[in-house]
Design a protein around this motif. Structure first.
Motif, PDB file in Angstrom:
ATOM      1  N   TRP A 149       0.838  -1.205   0.000  1.00  0.00           N
ATOM      2  CA  TRP A 149       0.000   0.000   0.000  1.00  0.00           C
ATOM      3  C   TRP A 149       0.874   1.256   0.000  1.00  0.00           C
ATOM      4  O   TRP A 149       0.591   2.210  -0.706  1.00  0.00           O
ATOM      5  N   TRP A 150       1.940   1.248   0.814  1.00  0.00           N
ATOM      6  CA  TRP A 150       2.819   2.414   0.920  1.00  0.00           C
ATOM      7  C   TRP A 150       3.464   2.744  -0.429  1.00  0.00           C
ATOM      8  O   TRP A 150       3.520   3.885  -0.845  1.00  0.00           O
ATOM      9  N   PHE A 151       3.969   1.714  -1.112  1.00  0.00           N
ATOM     10  CA  PHE A 151       4.676   1.948  -2.361  1.00  0.00           C
ATOM     11  C   PHE A 151       3.741   2.146  -3.554  1.00  0.00           C
ATOM     12  O   PHE A 151       4.127   2.779  -4.537  1.00  0.00           O
ATOM     13  N   LEU A 152       2.531   1.603  -3.505  1.00  0.00           N
ATOM     14  CA  LEU A 152       1.622   1.694  -4.651  1.00  0.00           C
ATOM     15  C   LEU A 152       0.592   2.823  -4.538  1.00  0.00           C
ATOM     16  O   LEU A 152      -0.141   3.064  -5.490  1.00  0.00           O
ATOM     17  N   ARG A 153       0.546   3.493  -3.409  1.00  0.00           N
ATOM     18  CA  ARG A 153      -0.470   4.539  -3.243  1.00  0.00           C
ATOM     19  C   ARG A 153      -0.231   5.668  -4.244  1.00  0.00           C
ATOM     20  O   ARG A 153       0.839   5.810  -4.815  1.00  0.00           O
ATOM     21  N   GLU A 154      -1.254   6.475  -4.430  1.00  0.00           N
ATOM     22  CA  GLU A 154      -1.180   7.603  -5.352  1.00  0.00           C
ATOM     23  C   GLU A 154      -0.318   8.702  -4.736  1.00  0.00           C
ATOM     24  O   GLU A 154      -0.627   9.179  -3.646  1.00  0.00           O
ATOM     25  N   LYS A 155       0.733   9.067  -5.411  1.00  0.00           N
ATOM     26  CA  LYS A 155       1.614  10.118  -4.903  1.00  0.00           C
ATOM     27  C   LYS A 155       1.070  11.484  -5.307  1.00  0.00           C
ATOM     28  O   LYS A 155       0.499  11.623  -6.386  1.00  0.00           O
ATOM     29  N   PRO A 156       1.275  12.505  -4.473  1.00  0.00           N
ATOM     30  CA  PRO A 156       0.836  13.842  -4.876  1.00  0.00           C
ATOM     31  C   PRO A 156       1.663  14.346  -6.060  1.00  0.00           C
ATOM     32  O   PRO A 156       2.862  14.070  -6.152  1.00  0.00           O
ATOM     33  N   GLN A 157       1.012  15.063  -6.934  1.00  0.00           N
ATOM     34  CA  GLN A 157       1.702  15.605  -8.102  1.00  0.00           C
ATOM     35  C   GLN A 157       2.616  16.749  -7.694  1.00  0.00           C
ATOM     36  O   GLN A 157       2.261  17.578  -6.856  1.00  0.00           O
ATOM     37  N   ALA A 158       3.794  16.789  -8.283  1.00  0.00           N
ATOM     38  CA  ALA A 158       4.759  17.839  -7.963  1.00  0.00           C
ATOM     39  C   ALA A 158       4.359  19.179  -8.561  1.00  0.00           C
ATOM     40  O   ALA A 158       4.662  20.227  -8.035  1.00  0.00           O
ATOM     41  N   HIS A 159       3.665  19.145  -9.687  1.00  0.00           N
ATOM     42  CA  HIS A 159       3.291  20.390 -10.368  1.00  0.00           C
ATOM     43  C   HIS A 159       1.818  20.484 -10.476  1.00  0.00           C
ATOM     44  O   HIS A 159       1.095  19.755 -10.879  1.00  0.00           O
TER      45      HIS A 159
END
Length: 84
Positions: free
Chosen positions: A74-84
């Motif tokens: 879950w930690w590695f596959l979760r949706e990351k926030p967009q940088a831009h």
């Protein structure tokens, strides 16, 4: 012979980049999500059954290993926030 790459003047010519693709984007996002989370679920089930039924294995160690794998997945596959 007619050139298949050029539409006659009385027809609407396709203009590159003018097609709405929101449905295709949504379908691709759904496919990617199901593939990602489905793969994690299959890996967790395989780990649970492998550790549970291996020699000297047991239910409690299998559940602990599965929870650790599910949390890491879950930690590695979760949706990351967009940088831009």
């Amino acid at each position: 012979m007619a050139d298949p790459h050029h539409a006659p003047a009385d027809q609407d010519a396709y203009e590159h980049g003018s097609m709405e693709i929101e449905e295709q984007k949504a379908t691709w996002a759904l496919f990617g999500g199901l593939t990602k989370w489905g793969s994690l679920a299959v890996a967790a089930i395989l780990l649970l059954l492998t550790v549970w039924f291996m020699p000297n294995g047991g239910f409690v160690p299998a559940v602990i290993a599965t929870i650790v794998l599910a949390a890491a997945g879950w930690w590695f596959l979760r949706e990351k926030p967009q940088a831009h």
